[in-house]
Design an enzyme around this catalytic site. Sequence first.
Site, PDB file in Angstrom:
ATOM      1  N   HIS A  66      19.299 -25.923 -18.417  1.00  0.00           N
ATOM      2  CA  HIS A  66      20.317 -26.833 -17.830  1.00  0.00           C
ATOM      3  C   HIS A  66      20.050 -27.409 -16.249  1.00  0.00           C
ATOM      4  O   HIS A  66      20.766 -27.921 -15.662  1.00  0.00           O
ATOM      5  CB  HIS A  66      21.710 -26.098 -17.944  1.00  0.00           C
ATOM      6  CG  HIS A  66      21.787 -25.176 -16.971  1.00  0.00           C
ATOM      7  ND1 HIS A  66      21.650 -23.619 -17.130  1.00  0.00           N
ATOM      8  CD2 HIS A  66      22.270 -25.145 -15.399  1.00  0.00           C
ATOM      9  CE1 HIS A  66      21.942 -22.998 -16.162  1.00  0.00           C
ATOM     10  NE2 HIS A  66      22.218 -23.648 -15.121  1.00  0.00           N
ATOM     11  N   ASP A  85      19.204 -22.047 -23.641  1.00  0.00           N
ATOM     12  CA  ASP A  85      19.148 -22.282 -22.420  1.00  0.00           C
ATOM     13  C   ASP A  85      17.840 -21.696 -21.597  1.00  0.00           C
ATOM     14  O   ASP A  85      17.726 -21.015 -20.667  1.00  0.00           O
ATOM     15  CB  ASP A  85      20.285 -21.836 -21.254  1.00  0.00           C
ATOM     16  CG  ASP A  85      20.413 -22.288 -20.140  1.00  0.00           C
ATOM     17  OD1 ASP A  85      19.805 -23.618 -19.711  1.00  0.00           O
ATOM     18  OD2 ASP A  85      21.305 -21.900 -19.189  1.00  0.00           O
ATOM     19  N   SER A  90      20.804 -20.214 -10.889  1.00  0.00           N
ATOM     20  CA  SER A  90      20.203 -20.546 -12.245  1.00  0.00           C
ATOM     21  C   SER A  90      18.769 -20.809 -12.410  1.00  0.00           C
ATOM     22  O   SER A  90      18.103 -21.315 -11.626  1.00  0.00           O
ATOM     23  CB  SER A  90      20.898 -21.628 -12.715  1.00  0.00           C
ATOM     24  OG  SER A  90      22.303 -21.543 -13.119  1.00  0.00           O
TER      25      SER A  90
END
EC number: 3.4.21.-
Length: 260
Positions: A67, A112, A206
């Site tokens: 992402h 992911d 992230s």
Amino acid sequence: MVLIRVLANLLILQLSYAQKSSELVIGGVECDINEHRFLVALYELTSMTFLCGGTLINQEWVVTAAHCDRLQLYLYIGMHDKYVKFDDEQGREPIEKYFYNCSNNLTTRDKDIMLIRLDRPVDNSTHIAPLSLPSRPPSVGSVCRVMGWGAISPSRDVLPDVPHCVNINLVNNAECRRAYPRLPATSRTLCAGVMQGGIDSCNRDSGGPLICDGQFQGVVNWGGNPCAQPNMPALYTKVYDYNDWIRSITAGNTTAACPP
């Protein structure tokens, strides 16, 4: 490039109090300069906006979260302070990007993970060295280290200039599914955090690494909003489950894009 980066970062600093995004370390402290030689900073190239973290696994490959992908990325390796450049800091652009598309049984969050091949290899130096893939799966209860330039406030609106580090614990699947009831029992994710709250990864962390007992076990994925809530550990992509795929891609088996 350096001048553009400085000007862009000054603009980001002014806007950071109005922005909310993806994931940061809550309750941590500034990382020691020597403990994150593998940590990579991902920027959106056009605006030079800081996006995510990543992990250097050899001289030309980086693991991050899917992402975090953008049309144009720029990566800094060997960076500590966003505004103070080390002599051995190196910048690279992606030449190839790979995503895990091997199973329809996995959710988007299970998948992911993204592999980035750099446009040219980096050199090991004082502030740069890769982190190996895990040799064994992680154990519940393990003490893990998470790090990144992500938000340092639960509201996600305060971003640091330097990476922050904090220790958290690997949580068992039962506790994880209580926090996230829609998480499949066979999910290829890890849960880690402090169940009392107050310590967590957060926005713009992230893609960065989760290191458990000295091994690269997780990629920061997603978590609660606000960050660091009690009984809401964050989720991490389980790197060990992707070892074969990563090794296949980095060895040149890019046509299959799946484990053998």
